[in-house]
Design an enzyme around this catalytic site. Structure first.
Site, PDB file in Angstrom:
ATOM      1  CG  ASN A   1      -4.139   0.208 -12.681  1.00  0.00           C
ATOM      2  OD1 ASN A   1      -4.283  -0.180 -11.687  1.00  0.00           O
ATOM      3  ND2 ASN A   1      -3.217  -0.339 -13.697  1.00  0.00           N
TER       4      ASN A   1
ATOM      5  CG  ASN B   1       1.204   3.676  -5.900  1.00  0.00           C
ATOM      6  OD1 ASN B   1       1.887   4.532  -6.082  1.00  0.00           O
ATOM      7  ND2 ASN B   1       1.702   2.683  -6.164  1.00  0.00           N
TER       8      ASN B   1
ATOM      9  CG  HIS C   1       1.137  -0.477 -15.657  1.00  0.00           C
ATOM     10  ND1 HIS C   1       0.919  -1.860 -15.380  1.00  0.00           N
ATOM     11  CD2 HIS C   1       2.166  -0.385 -16.562  1.00  0.00           C
ATOM     12  CE1 HIS C   1       1.767  -2.519 -16.008  1.00  0.00           C
ATOM     13  NE2 HIS C   1       2.356  -1.929 -16.846  1.00  0.00           N
TER      14      HIS C   1
ATOM     15  N   GLY D   1       0.741  -1.013  -0.064  1.00  0.00           N
ATOM     16  CA  GLY D   1      -0.016  -0.043  -0.020  1.00  0.00           C
ATOM     17  C   GLY D   1       0.766   1.088   0.062  1.00  0.00           C
TER      18      GLY D   1
ATOM     19  CG  ASP E   1     -10.329   0.168 -21.432  1.00  0.00           C
ATOM     20  OD1 ASP E   1      -9.664  -0.788 -21.231  1.00  0.00           O
ATOM     21  OD2 ASP E   1      -9.859   0.697 -22.759  1.00  0.00           O
TER      22      ASP E   1
END
Length: 208
Positions: A108, A14, A110, A12, A147
């Site tokens: 999200n 982020n 990445h 965690g 998506d």
């Protein structure tokens, strides 16, 4: 005030960057209402509790099949009544029904510059292993809307990070987190929460 649910599978970091941003005031108009993990041992759940955020575990191990897990996961998300869902190192495929319901409201992070080193099989250290093996000189991180594809949604923000001689995947991973992920995820949430992000024809526009 933007109601945000954060989904995370591991430590965690982020999530912590977002919590810190909210506490410092660099991320405004955001309320972190729930943290959901698929891993009951995820330290992210402790980070949430320490910050006074509701922490919930929904583990696939507790259900007989993926369909039941997906149903339970969607219920836990919906119960928090979020305006935005943030995937901050969430190693679970998001159910299509959730993606459709929250179109352009799932974000999200990445650990590469999409479209490089993304898609099926690229997660965690595997991304950095691939970058080093390929010999790229620059990598980074990307924040994007989710998506129904794999890392194919509209890109909100990217930040480049140099790859250095002698980097191991672990060293590169840490640098990407410190120099990119922990910066652009809170920054992106702040832009969204303050109404500065729109999606037009599959591309993100950020207003002044």
């Amino acid at each position: 005030m933007l109601r945000v649910v954060v989904c995370v599978s591991g430590g965690g970091t982020n999530l912590q960057a977002v919590i810190d941003g909210v506490e410092k005031g660099s991320v405004t108009n955001v309320e972190l209402v729930r943290v959901i993990s698929n891993n009951r041992n995820a330290y992210a759940l402790e980070r949430a509790k320490n910050a006074g955020i509701e922490a919930v575990c929904v583990s696939p191990r507790d259900y007989t099949d993926r369909e039941q897990f997906n149903e339970a996961f969607v219920q836990e998300v919906d119960a928090a009544d979020p305006d935005l869902i943030v995937l901050a190192g969430f190693l679970v495929t998001i159910p299509p029904q959730l993606i459709r319901k929250y179109e352009n409201r799932i974000v999200n992070i990445h650990p590469s510059l999409i479209p490089s080193f993304c898609g099926t099989g690229y997660y965690g250290l595997k991304v950095h292993e691939a970058a080093i093996e390929r010999g790229v000189k620059v990598t980074g991180a990307t924040v994007h809307f989710v998506d129904e594809g794999m890392d194919t949604g509209p890109i909100i923000m990217q930040k480049a990070v140099a790859v250095q001689d002698g980097d191991t995947p672990e060293i590169l991973q840490q640098r990407v987190m410190e120099q990119a992920e922990w910066i652009i995820l809170p920054w992106s949430l702040n832009l969204i929460a303050n109404g500065r992000v729109t999606v037009e024809n599959g591309q993100v526009r950020v207003s002044e």
